[in-house]
Scaffold this active site. Structure first.
Site, PDB file in Angstrom:
ATOM      1  N   ASP A   7      32.450  49.172  25.243  1.00 24.62           N
ATOM      2  CA  ASP A   7      31.615  48.213  25.967  1.00 24.62           C
ATOM      3  C   ASP A   7      32.471  46.987  26.261  1.00 24.62           C
ATOM      4  O   ASP A   7      32.969  46.322  25.339  1.00 24.62           O
ATOM      5  CB  ASP A   7      30.408  47.838  25.113  1.00 24.62           C
ATOM      6  CG  ASP A   7      29.402  46.970  25.864  1.00 24.62           C
ATOM      7  OD1 ASP A   7      29.673  46.604  27.032  1.00 24.62           O
ATOM      8  OD2 ASP A   7      28.350  46.652  25.289  1.00 24.62           O
ATOM      9  N   ASP A  19      30.666  48.869  33.008  1.00 24.73           N
ATOM     10  CA  ASP A  19      31.328  48.246  31.860  1.00 24.73           C
ATOM     11  C   ASP A  19      31.266  49.060  30.574  1.00 24.73           C
ATOM     12  O   ASP A  19      31.728  48.599  29.532  1.00 24.73           O
ATOM     13  CB  ASP A  19      30.737  46.865  31.607  1.00 24.73           C
ATOM     14  CG  ASP A  19      29.231  46.902  31.362  1.00 24.73           C
ATOM     15  OD1 ASP A  19      28.588  47.880  31.760  1.00 24.73           O
ATOM     16  OD2 ASP A  19      28.710  45.933  30.779  1.00 24.73           O
ATOM     17  N   GLU A  20      30.712  50.271  30.621  1.00 23.93           N
ATOM     18  CA  GLU A  20      30.603  51.080  29.408  1.00 23.93           C
ATOM     19  C   GLU A  20      31.070  52.509  29.675  1.00 23.93           C
ATOM     20  O   GLU A  20      30.831  53.057  30.749  1.00 23.93           O
ATOM     21  CB  GLU A  20      29.156  51.122  28.899  1.00 23.93           C
ATOM     22  CG  GLU A  20      28.579  49.761  28.537  1.00 23.93           C
ATOM     23  CD  GLU A  20      27.172  49.868  27.987  1.00 23.93           C
ATOM     24  OE1 GLU A  20      26.934  50.749  27.135  1.00 23.93           O
ATOM     25  OE2 GLU A  20      26.300  49.092  28.420  1.00 23.93           O
TER      26      GLU A  20
END
Length: 206
Positions: free
Chosen positions: A9, A105-106
């Site tokens: 993350d 973003d992950e």
């Protein structure tokens, strides 16, 4: 043999990328969002200083400003976020071709049987490389399934690695709120409470 799963993350991703382009944002409460003058839009991301004042992702800009007077709002630049998302994935792909995106973003990575080392060793190396090469920080969860790996990336932020193993997961995971589980939103949380399920451990034992 257990699988070895990482969940990565990128911390405060949009806000962190904006700070790369404008370093003056680093030391002030700031958030990425809509047009404040038009009184519309929501907080898409905030930095740690704004978070400390209670600013939350997805709340209205006026709510954020009420909690944090003087907060700086920055318009989103999605082409920048796509660029850094791609650059991060290029790093991840050097360790495994089994990379599953979960938004910009992950990502989950399956590093089972990797020649690069243990899950924790790979996670620590990726964490250091993203910081050194991209100027961003990540939190990484390491575990034997995707759900626990994601819990691990949320467990300690920012810039951290958390590992949930067969030996420690009941001690560390069972006390966490059921709402911390992936896909347990507000309505599901309320439904679980009607059955006396408040923690992940409660759910596991039900």
């Amino acid at each position: 043999m257990d699988r070895v799963i990482l969940h990565i993350d990128m911390n405060n991703f949009y806000a962190s990328v904006e700070t790369l382009y404008d370093p003056s944002l680093k030391d002030i409460p700031m958030a990425v969002g809509g047009d404040k003058e038009r009184r519309h839009g929501i907080v898409l991301a905030k930095n740690m200083l704004a978070k400390a004042k209670g600013v939350k992702t997805a709340e209205a800009l006026w709510e954020a400003e009420r909690k944090c007077p003087g907060i700086k709002f920055v318009p989103p630049h999605f082409e920048r976020y796509a660029k850094y998302s791609r650059l991060a994935k290029e790093i991840y792909m050097q360790y495994t071709d089994m990379v599953e995106s979960f938004g910009l973003d992950e990502c989950w990575l399956d590093v089972t049987g990797s020649l690069f080392g243990s899950g924790r060793e790979i996670a620590e190396e990726i964490r250091a490389r993203v910081k050194d090469e991209l100027g961003l920080t990540v939190s990484i969860g390491v575990s034997f399934n995707k759900i626990f790996a994601k819990l691990g990336s949320d467990y300690k932020k920012p810039d951290a690695v958390t590992e949930f193993t067969r030996e420690n997961f009941e001690e560390l995971v069972w006390p966490l709120p059921a709402a911390d589980l992936l896909f347990v939103g507000k309505s599901t949380q309320e439904a679980l409470r009607k059955y006396g399920i408040y923690t992940i451990g409660d759910a596991a034992k039900a």
